[in-house]
Write a protein that holds these residues in place. Sequence first.
Motif, mmCIF file in Angstrom:
data_model
loop_
_atom_site.group_PDB
_atom_site.id
_atom_site.type_symbol
_atom_site.label_atom_id
_atom_site.label_comp_id
_atom_site.label_asym_id
_atom_site.label_seq_id
_atom_site.Cartn_x
_atom_site.Cartn_y
_atom_site.Cartn_z
ATOM 1 N N THR A 76 0.833 -1.200 0.000
ATOM 2 C CA THR A 76 0.000 0.000 0.000
ATOM 3 C C THR A 76 0.867 1.250 0.000
ATOM 4 O O THR A 76 1.931 1.280 0.633
ATOM 5 C CB THR A 76 -0.919 0.011 1.239
ATOM 6 N N ASP A 77 0.417 2.287 -0.704
ATOM 7 C CA ASP A 77 1.111 3.569 -0.699
ATOM 8 C C ASP A 77 1.312 4.046 0.740
ATOM 9 O O ASP A 77 0.413 3.938 1.578
ATOM 10 C CB ASP A 77 0.279 4.583 -1.475
ATOM 11 N N THR A 131 1.456 6.888 2.215
ATOM 12 C CA THR A 131 0.538 7.906 2.746
ATOM 13 C C THR A 131 -0.790 7.278 3.150
ATOM 14 O O THR A 131 -1.315 7.549 4.240
ATOM 15 C CB THR A 131 0.300 9.000 1.694
ATOM 16 N N ARG A 132 -1.341 6.431 2.266
ATOM 17 C CA ARG A 132 -2.598 5.751 2.586
ATOM 18 C C ARG A 132 -2.418 4.807 3.777
ATOM 19 O O ARG A 132 -3.310 4.679 4.624
ATOM 20 C CB ARG A 132 -3.085 4.971 1.371
ATOM 21 N N ARG A 133 -1.285 4.140 3.812
ATOM 22 C CA ARG A 133 -1.023 3.190 4.903
ATOM 23 C C ARG A 133 -0.996 3.917 6.243
ATOM 24 O O ARG A 133 -1.625 3.489 7.211
ATOM 25 C CB ARG A 133 0.315 2.490 4.646
#
Length: 244
Positions: A182-183, A185-187
């Motif tokens: 997962t990216d 930032t999203r993580r």
Amino acid sequence: MRAVALALAALVGLGPGLARAETPCRQALALGMDVSASVDAAEYRLQRDGLAHALLDPAVVAAFTALPDAPVTLMIFEWSGYRSQTVLLPWTPIRSRDDLRAAASVLAGPSGPRNENATAIGGAALFAARAFGQVGDCWRKTLDLSGDGKNNDGPTPGMLAQDPRLDGITINGLVIGAGSGTDATRRNAHIGEMVAYFQRHVIRGPGAFTEVALGFEGFEMAMRRKLLREIRVLQFSELASGPR
């Protein structure tokens, strides 16, 4: 060790008669793992294997077996929807590495039933509360709930904040964040949101805390940290001060 167990029993009000009549239980520990639809087959296996490996970590073994005359009594279960819980390991006193090896071996078994899209954290807590009623008198009762999502089935954890069925039970949380693919930032956003949710709505009781796993790949290390924090041998000063 027996003398220490008797002294600890006296401090928590069990009295010498009860301490002689039956083996004291220093902690009842229920480990509940999320197997809802958000957990795919690979993640399910990482969770089961991670718990098995964490239970056999040398430091964890030492913590469990530090006071064999007053053992930790362990239960392991899986949960998803409000009415979907499966006990993998019934209440079992842990006195030796062999006991932990036997507990870990049940995690190598086949998958249990899954509940589509249902994540019932409140249901898991109430299931555990009923189970604690079967374990007898233990100096502490601790529920360890692992999960990667918010409640979407049955009563929310917040609705149970004042529920007397959960009195005397400390609930700790293990937040499973998004995986390594997962990216970042999203993580980080997902982890932050879930930690805030667990801290506000899920955990409860003296010393309750939230641990974080960086994806199911990090579940083993997070569970190891969590177990070491949960099952440390009680200090005389903690017991003498009574519940807080």
